[in-house]
Write a protein that holds these residues in place. Sequence first.
Motif, PDB file in Angstrom:
ATOM      1  N   HIS A   1       0.514  -1.464  -0.014  1.00 36.42           N
ATOM      2  CA  HIS A   1       0.045  -0.011   0.124  1.00 36.42           C
ATOM      3  C   HIS A   1       0.814   1.089   0.192  1.00 36.42           C
ATOM      4  CE1 HIS A   1      -4.104  -1.578   0.343  1.00 36.42           C
ATOM      5  NE2 HIS A   1      -3.632  -2.460   1.090  1.00 36.42           N
ATOM      6  N   MET A   2       2.033   1.232   0.415  1.00 39.53           N
ATOM      7  CA  MET A   2       2.838   2.400   0.549  1.00 39.53           C
ATOM      8  C   MET A   2       3.410   2.390  -0.778  1.00 39.53           C
ATOM      9  SD  MET A   2       3.064   3.958   3.320  1.00 39.53           S
ATOM     10  CE  MET A   2       4.602   4.935   3.244  1.00 39.53           C
ATOM     11  N   GLU A   3       3.556   1.529  -1.747  1.00 37.64           N
ATOM     12  CA  GLU A   3       3.851   1.433  -2.955  1.00 37.64           C
ATOM     13  C   GLU A   3       2.896   2.101  -3.949  1.00 37.64           C
ATOM     14  OE1 GLU A   3       5.117  -2.397  -4.494  1.00 37.64           O
ATOM     15  OE2 GLU A   3       6.893  -2.520  -2.980  1.00 37.64           O
ATOM     16  N   VAL A   4       1.448   1.805  -3.548  1.00 37.43           N
ATOM     17  CA  VAL A   4       0.298   2.360  -4.089  1.00 37.43           C
ATOM     18  C   VAL A   4       0.344   3.991  -3.939  1.00 37.43           C
ATOM     19  CG1 VAL A   4      -2.179   2.385  -4.336  1.00 37.43           C
ATOM     20  CG2 VAL A   4      -1.100   0.300  -4.178  1.00 37.43           C
ATOM     21  N   LYS A   5       0.616   4.241  -2.760  1.00 40.34           N
ATOM     22  CA  LYS A   5       0.658   5.611  -2.375  1.00 40.34           C
ATOM     23  C   LYS A   5       1.837   6.420  -3.193  1.00 40.34           C
ATOM     24  CE  LYS A   5       2.750   9.068   0.025  1.00 40.34           C
ATOM     25  NZ  LYS A   5       4.123   9.618   0.424  1.00 40.34           N
ATOM     26  N   ALA A   6       2.765   5.764  -3.432  1.00 47.10           N
ATOM     27  CA  ALA A   6       4.017   6.405  -4.123  1.00 47.10           C
ATOM     28  C   ALA A   6       3.633   6.404  -5.767  1.00 47.10           C
ATOM     29  CB  ALA A   6       5.294   5.556  -3.908  1.00 47.10           C
ATOM     30  N   ALA A   7       3.045   5.247  -6.397  1.00 46.07           N
ATOM     31  CA  ALA A   7       2.645   5.455  -7.577  1.00 46.07           C
ATOM     32  C   ALA A   7       1.399   6.486  -7.803  1.00 46.07           C
ATOM     33  CB  ALA A   7       2.051   4.000  -8.012  1.00 46.07           C
ATOM     34  N   LEU A   8       0.678   6.589  -6.952  1.00 44.32           N
ATOM     35  CA  LEU A   8      -0.454   7.722  -7.259  1.00 44.32           C
ATOM     36  C   LEU A   8       0.073   9.091  -7.110  1.00 44.32           C
ATOM     37  CD1 LEU A   8      -3.249   6.331  -4.909  1.00 44.32           C
ATOM     38  CD2 LEU A   8      -3.224   6.288  -7.292  1.00 44.32           C
ATOM     39  N   MET A   9       1.081   9.405  -6.112  1.00 49.48           N
ATOM     40  CA  MET A   9       1.682  10.615  -6.122  1.00 49.48           C
ATOM     41  C   MET A   9       2.900  10.681  -7.131  1.00 49.48           C
ATOM     42  SD  MET A   9      -0.253  12.194  -4.125  1.00 49.48           S
ATOM     43  CE  MET A   9       0.704  13.831  -4.118  1.00 49.48           C
ATOM     44  N   GLY A  10       3.386   9.787  -7.331  1.00 47.07           N
ATOM     45  CA  GLY A  10       4.783   9.960  -7.938  1.00 47.07           C
ATOM     46  C   GLY A  10       4.631   9.732  -9.661  1.00 47.07           C
ATOM     47  N   GLU A  11       3.700   9.214  -9.822  1.00 48.43           N
ATOM     48  CA  GLU A  11       3.144   8.686 -11.354  1.00 48.43           C
ATOM     49  C   GLU A  11       1.884   9.495 -11.992  1.00 48.43           C
ATOM     50  OE1 GLU A  11       3.502   4.900 -12.519  1.00 48.43           O
ATOM     51  OE2 GLU A  11       5.279   4.414 -10.777  1.00 48.43           O
ATOM     52  N   ASP A  12       0.933   9.049 -11.262  1.00 47.89           N
ATOM     53  CA  ASP A  12      -0.383   9.685 -11.732  1.00 47.89           C
ATOM     54  C   ASP A  12      -0.540  11.131 -11.350  1.00 47.89           C
ATOM     55  OD1 ASP A  12      -0.942   6.980 -12.366  1.00 47.89           O
ATOM     56  OD2 ASP A  12      -1.651   6.515 -10.557  1.00 47.89           O
ATOM     57  N   TYR A  13      -0.444  11.487 -10.263  1.00 45.07           N
ATOM     58  CA  TYR A  13      -0.603  12.712  -9.947  1.00 45.07           C
ATOM     59  C   TYR A  13       0.257  13.879 -10.742  1.00 45.07           C
ATOM     60  CZ  TYR A  13      -1.126  16.788  -6.930  1.00 45.07           C
ATOM     61  OH  TYR A  13      -1.292  18.341  -6.433  1.00 45.07           O
ATOM     62  N   GLU A  14       1.683  13.433 -10.657  1.00 45.85           N
ATOM     63  CA  GLU A  14       2.307  14.245 -11.590  1.00 45.85           C
ATOM     64  C   GLU A  14       2.350  14.398 -13.137  1.00 45.85           C
ATOM     65  OE1 GLU A  14       4.854  16.256 -10.652  1.00 45.85           O
ATOM     66  OE2 GLU A  14       4.260  15.868  -8.517  1.00 45.85           O
ATOM     67  N   LYS A  15       1.552  13.086 -13.584  1.00 45.31           N
ATOM     68  CA  LYS A  15       1.287  13.187 -14.991  1.00 45.31           C
ATOM     69  C   LYS A  15      -0.065  13.939 -15.481  1.00 45.31           C
ATOM     70  CE  LYS A  15       0.286   9.745 -18.750  1.00 45.31           C
ATOM     71  NZ  LYS A  15       0.063   8.267 -18.976  1.00 45.31           N
ATOM     72  N   LEU A  16      -0.747  13.918 -14.576  1.00 51.39           N
ATOM     73  CA  LEU A  16      -2.022  14.757 -14.547  1.00 51.39           C
ATOM     74  C   LEU A  16      -1.439  16.380 -14.320  1.00 51.39           C
ATOM     75  CD1 LEU A  16      -5.041  15.367 -14.994  1.00 51.39           C
ATOM     76  CD2 LEU A  16      -5.226  14.753 -12.410  1.00 51.39           C
ATOM     77  N   LYS A  17      -0.750  16.568 -13.442  1.00 49.91           N
ATOM     78  CA  LYS A  17      -0.417  17.818 -13.198  1.00 49.91           C
ATOM     79  C   LYS A  17       0.581  18.669 -14.484  1.00 49.91           C
ATOM     80  CE  LYS A  17       2.430  20.624  -9.956  1.00 49.91           C
ATOM     81  NZ  LYS A  17       3.250  20.584  -8.786  1.00 49.91           N
ATOM     82  N   ASN A  18       1.222  17.745 -15.050  1.00 52.02           N
ATOM     83  CA  ASN A  18       2.062  18.094 -16.032  1.00 52.02           C
ATOM     84  C   ASN A  18       1.117  18.345 -17.446  1.00 52.02           C
ATOM     85  OD1 ASN A  18       4.476  18.283 -14.801  1.00 52.02           O
ATOM     86  ND2 ASN A  18       4.893  15.948 -15.262  1.00 52.02           N
ATOM     87  N   TRP A  19      -0.047  17.550 -17.765  1.00 47.15           N
ATOM     88  CA  TRP A  19      -0.660  17.579 -18.673  1.00 47.15           C
ATOM     89  C   TRP A  19      -1.536  18.805 -18.681  1.00 47.15           C
ATOM     90  CZ3 TRP A  19      -5.912  17.978 -19.595  1.00 47.15           C
ATOM     91  CH2 TRP A  19      -6.392  17.682 -20.958  1.00 47.15           C
ATOM     92  N   GLN A  20      -2.082  19.071 -17.397  1.00 49.39           N
ATOM     93  CA  GLN A  20      -2.889  20.371 -17.272  1.00 49.39           C
ATOM     94  C   GLN A  20      -1.917  21.680 -17.465  1.00 49.39           C
ATOM     95  OE1 GLN A  20      -3.548  21.499 -12.984  1.00 49.39           O
ATOM     96  NE2 GLN A  20      -5.404  22.261 -13.447  1.00 49.39           N
ATOM     97  N   ARG A  21      -0.761  21.509 -16.999  1.00 42.65           N
ATOM     98  CA  ARG A  21       0.159  22.581 -17.199  1.00 42.65           C
ATOM     99  C   ARG A  21       0.541  23.117 -18.722  1.00 42.65           C
ATOM    100  NH1 ARG A  21       4.933  21.055 -14.946  1.00 42.65           N
ATOM    101  NH2 ARG A  21       5.298  20.252 -16.729  1.00 42.65           N
ATOM    102  N   ASP A  22       0.444  21.771 -19.728  1.00 42.07           N
ATOM    103  CA  ASP A  22       0.874  22.052 -21.059  1.00 42.07           C
ATOM    104  C   ASP A  22      -0.493  22.241 -21.725  1.00 42.07           C
ATOM    105  OD1 ASP A  22       3.451  21.176 -20.472  1.00 42.07           O
ATOM    106  OD2 ASP A  22       3.104  19.147 -21.011  1.00 42.07           O
ATOM    107  N   SER A  23      -1.714  21.940 -21.165  1.00 44.05           N
ATOM    108  CA  SER A  23      -3.009  22.231 -21.956  1.00 44.05           C
ATOM    109  C   SER A  23      -3.794  23.387 -21.524  1.00 44.05           C
ATOM    110  CB  SER A  23      -4.064  20.974 -21.522  1.00 44.05           C
ATOM    111  OG  SER A  23      -3.230  19.697 -21.935  1.00 44.05           O
ATOM    112  N   PHE A  24      -3.484  23.947 -20.349  1.00 44.74           N
ATOM    113  CA  PHE A  24      -3.888  25.250 -19.998  1.00 44.74           C
ATOM    114  C   PHE A  24      -2.966  26.288 -19.665  1.00 44.74           C
ATOM    115  CE2 PHE A  24      -6.963  21.814 -19.012  1.00 44.74           C
ATOM    116  CZ  PHE A  24      -8.030  22.162 -19.629  1.00 44.74           C
TER     117      PHE A  24
END
Length: 487
Positions: free
Chosen positions: A96-119
């Motif tokens: 579950h700590m790995e799940v937490k790291a994946a959510l914040m380190g991969e999914d969250y960052e990917k969404l944040k970067n896409w938002q920055r590039d799109s808006f």
Amino acid sequence: MSGSYDDSMIDVSSDSFWEIGNYKRTVKRVDDGNRLCNDLMNCLHERARIEKAYAQQLTEWGKRWRQLIEKGPQYGTLERAWSALCTEAEKVSDLHMEVKAALMGEDYEKLKNWQRDSFHKQMIGGFKETKEAEDGFRKAQKPWAKKLKEVETMKKSYHSACKEEKLATSRETTSKLESNNNPEAQKKLQEKVEKCQQEVQKTKERYEKSLEELNKLTPQYMENMEQVFEQWQQFEDKRIRFFRELLLEVKQHLDLSANHRFQELYHTLEDTVSATDAEEDLKWFRSNHGPGMPMNWPQFEEWSVDLNRTLSRREKKKPSEGVTLTGINQTGSDQPVQPAKTSSSLTVPSKTAPVGSNPFEEDEDEEDEMATEQQTTVNHNSVNKEEIKTASSVEKTPDWSDDDTGGNPFSANGDGNPFEDESSSPVVSVPVRALYDYEGQEQDELSFKAGDEFTKIGEEDDQGWCKGRLKDGQAGLYPANYVEDIQ
């Protein structure tokens, strides 16, 4: 942009997309897309915190119970099976700590970067994409909106002329019906009607011509609006597809059932629990704590100088003399101080014998320990308090022979019960009630709970001890201040 055009943008007559200004819902969707990015990031962040908190709770639970199991009485294969639950918790916590790291380190960052590039934010506020959508729709709508404004003006003029014409006709008809008809007034009314009719015809022609021109512009208007709308449909299509892809990745990170380590973990747990063997556990207990334990059975030994060390302190004292103990009450305890035993009581061993050893055999390295005895710890059963009995005076006496006792050295009359011989003391039989819990620490002491009733069969000695007999017939010593007489 002219003021008249701005007014037309506000005047919305229906909910149709083609109405002036109704494209604003499509423009607003751009801002909504940015807000949805923020909402999804918050969603992932909260889930990551839940995963972390759950992992920490699992770790703490596993650690605490592992310690309790290790210190508890469980043993053997069943102990390993029980401990396997703690191991499972620790490994699931890691997952579950790995799940937490994946959510914040991969999914969250990917969404944040896409938002920055799109808006892209503007200096004066808002997003560049929102302004582009607004400008595109306004430009596509501008020619048709202006012509629509003209059509509305021509329509109002025509309807106003029709109203005037109808009013003039009504006045003329009324005038003809009046008896005092004035020919000049009648003529003026007739001219007014003719003039209104001419005005109606002119405004009608202008209205029809303006409407015709508007209809000619409508196809181009629709085409331009379609182009701008399709442009922002594609923009929204990218967001929807990206969200779908991201949510699938989130699902993969959350789905521990697809993780081979997760599956192996529970296979291992099942194997460990299934390996529990009652027969093996019972065999182990028999070998380590039961009849299967090795025993250093007594054997004949020749006398030597060192043999003196093997004699117990019980054999180095006269049976009529014992260790005088001083009761020390624990700080904060509400129980009375336990009285010291007199010489008529039994000798108190200084240490608890280890499991499996002879409780009557003393340590070889304690030849002179009777003169240096310091304290004995007594644990009360009910309130879990300690009272320390400190040896205050010990007298060394010459060794006495086994012939002096003629049997059990702890028996006063040789028949095994030290309390049956009461000829030297007056006969006493007083019912008493225990005020506190007391657990006997020696063989000649009684154990009872607060509220228990039994019989006092001997008067209190100088050190505060009495003899008593429980209802089950057991006789022994007890602290006098732990009971009260029953009236």
